[in-house]
Design a protein around this motif. Structure first.
Motif, PDB file in Angstrom:
ATOM      1  N   ASP A  97       0.829  -1.210   0.000  1.00  0.00           N
ATOM      2  CA  ASP A  97       0.000   0.000   0.000  1.00  0.00           C
ATOM      3  C   ASP A  97       0.862   1.259   0.000  1.00  0.00           C
ATOM      4  OD1 ASP A  97      -2.292  -1.566   0.013  1.00  0.00           O
ATOM      5  OD2 ASP A  97      -2.678  -1.302   2.164  1.00  0.00           O
ATOM      6  N   ALA A  98       1.986   1.205   0.700  1.00  0.00           N
ATOM      7  CA  ALA A  98       2.856   2.374   0.822  1.00  0.00           C
ATOM      8  C   ALA A  98       3.783   2.560  -0.384  1.00  0.00           C
ATOM      9  CB  ALA A  98       3.688   2.271   2.097  1.00  0.00           C
ATOM     10  N   TYR A  99       4.198   1.461  -1.020  1.00  0.00           N
ATOM     11  CA  TYR A  99       5.267   1.578  -2.014  1.00  0.00           C
ATOM     12  C   TYR A  99       4.949   1.091  -3.428  1.00  0.00           C
ATOM     13  CZ  TYR A  99       8.128   2.719   1.993  1.00  0.00           C
ATOM     14  OH  TYR A  99       8.629   3.319   3.113  1.00  0.00           O
ATOM     15  N   ILE A 100       3.850   0.417  -3.632  1.00  0.00           N
ATOM     16  CA  ILE A 100       3.498  -0.038  -4.976  1.00  0.00           C
ATOM     17  C   ILE A 100       2.412   0.890  -5.511  1.00  0.00           C
ATOM     18  CG2 ILE A 100       2.595  -1.940  -6.394  1.00  0.00           C
ATOM     19  CD1 ILE A 100       5.256  -2.669  -5.139  1.00  0.00           C
ATOM     20  N   THR A 101       2.696   1.523  -6.624  1.00  0.00           N
ATOM     21  CA  THR A 101       1.732   2.478  -7.190  1.00  0.00           C
ATOM     22  C   THR A 101       0.729   1.766  -8.085  1.00  0.00           C
ATOM     23  OG1 THR A 101       3.050   2.902  -9.171  1.00  0.00           O
ATOM     24  CG2 THR A 101       3.521   4.278  -7.236  1.00  0.00           C
ATOM     25  N   ARG A 102      -0.394   2.417  -8.298  1.00  0.00           N
ATOM     26  CA  ARG A 102      -1.412   1.869  -9.219  1.00  0.00           C
ATOM     27  C   ARG A 102      -0.821   1.680 -10.608  1.00  0.00           C
ATOM     28  NH1 ARG A 102      -6.172   1.606  -6.783  1.00  0.00           N
ATOM     29  NH2 ARG A 102      -6.920   3.223  -5.404  1.00  0.00           N
ATOM     30  N   GLU A 103       0.033   2.595 -11.019  1.00  0.00           N
ATOM     31  CA  GLU A 103       0.648   2.506 -12.341  1.00  0.00           C
ATOM     32  C   GLU A 103       1.490   1.241 -12.470  1.00  0.00           C
ATOM     33  OE1 GLU A 103       0.891   5.316 -10.393  1.00  0.00           O
ATOM     34  OE2 GLU A 103      -0.626   6.465 -11.477  1.00  0.00           O
ATOM     35  N   GLU A 104       2.200   0.892 -11.431  1.00  0.00           N
ATOM     36  CA  GLU A 104       3.015  -0.325 -11.450  1.00  0.00           C
ATOM     37  C   GLU A 104       2.149  -1.566 -11.577  1.00  0.00           C
ATOM     38  OE1 GLU A 104       6.965   0.393  -8.851  1.00  0.00           O
ATOM     39  OE2 GLU A 104       5.087   0.742  -7.774  1.00  0.00           O
ATOM     40  N   VAL A 105       1.003  -1.571 -10.942  1.00  0.00           N
ATOM     41  CA  VAL A 105       0.084  -2.698 -11.007  1.00  0.00           C
ATOM     42  C   VAL A 105      -0.546  -2.784 -12.395  1.00  0.00           C
ATOM     43  CG1 VAL A 105      -2.048  -3.691 -10.093  1.00  0.00           C
ATOM     44  CG2 VAL A 105      -0.381  -2.689  -8.539  1.00  0.00           C
ATOM     45  N   GLU A 106      -0.943  -1.620 -12.939  1.00  0.00           N
ATOM     46  CA  GLU A 106      -1.583  -1.583 -14.256  1.00  0.00           C
ATOM     47  C   GLU A 106      -0.640  -2.006 -15.358  1.00  0.00           C
ATOM     48  OE1 GLU A 106      -3.143   2.383 -14.320  1.00  0.00           O
ATOM     49  OE2 GLU A 106      -4.723   1.888 -12.878  1.00  0.00           O
ATOM     50  N   VAL A 107       0.636  -1.687 -15.237  1.00  0.00           N
ATOM     51  CA  VAL A 107       1.633  -2.094 -16.237  1.00  0.00           C
ATOM     52  C   VAL A 107       1.689  -3.598 -16.326  1.00  0.00           C
ATOM     53  CG1 VAL A 107       4.112  -2.157 -16.715  1.00  0.00           C
ATOM     54  CG2 VAL A 107       3.014   0.006 -16.098  1.00  0.00           C
ATOM     55  N   LYS A 108       1.605  -4.280 -15.183  1.00  0.00           N
ATOM     56  CA  LYS A 108       1.665  -5.757 -15.146  1.00  0.00           C
ATOM     57  C   LYS A 108       0.454  -6.366 -15.834  1.00  0.00           C
ATOM     58  CE  LYS A 108       1.953  -9.616 -11.988  1.00  0.00           C
ATOM     59  NZ  LYS A 108       0.675 -10.180 -11.667  1.00  0.00           N
ATOM     60  N   GLU A 109      -0.717  -5.771 -15.610  1.00  0.00           N
ATOM     61  CA  GLU A 109      -1.959  -6.314 -16.174  1.00  0.00           C
ATOM     62  C   GLU A 109      -1.993  -6.017 -17.619  1.00  0.00           C
ATOM     63  OE1 GLU A 109      -4.870  -4.287 -13.851  1.00  0.00           O
ATOM     64  OE2 GLU A 109      -4.698  -5.646 -12.190  1.00  0.00           O
TER      65      GLU A 109
END
Length: 109
Positions: A97-109
């Motif tokens: 929650d503190a260090y992983i951004t939404r953008e980082e998650v969306e890039v993976k998907e």
């Protein structure tokens, strides 16, 4: 001087880092679940979910309860050993929650 990893720590990391195990444990923190509930909660095939649950059961982290109803009901839950992982899983969630951004998650998907 080379320092060796503790074999128990290495085994724990190997187990927890196995694909989907973390998400299965996180899902079971909510309480006992049927296989079909977990299958709909997680983006994982039924076959792979079954394999991971068997592994976690063999390791004593997950327990399977069979209810003699018709149809037979089977629920999976964390054992005492599995529940002991709760603070670890919650800290990983806090870190994410503190260090992983939404953008980082969306890039993976």
């Amino acid at each position: 001087m080379e320092q060796q990893l503790c074999p128990r720590f290495e085994k724990a990391m190997e187990l927890i880092s196995k694909r989907w195990v973390g998400l299965i444990l996180f899902d079971l923190l909510e309480g006992p679940k049927r296989f079909s509930e977990m299958e709909s909660d997680l983006p994982i095939s039924g076959r792979l979910l079954s394999d991971r649950l068997k592994l976690l059961e063999k390791e004593g982290i997950v327990q399977r309860q069979i209810y003699s109803e018709f149809p037979v009901r089977v629920e999976y839950s964390l054992s005492e050993k599995g529940r002991a992982l709760e603070p670890v899983i919650k800290e990983i969630q806090n870190w994410a929650d503190a260090y992983i951004t939404r953008e980082e998650v969306e890039v993976k998907e």
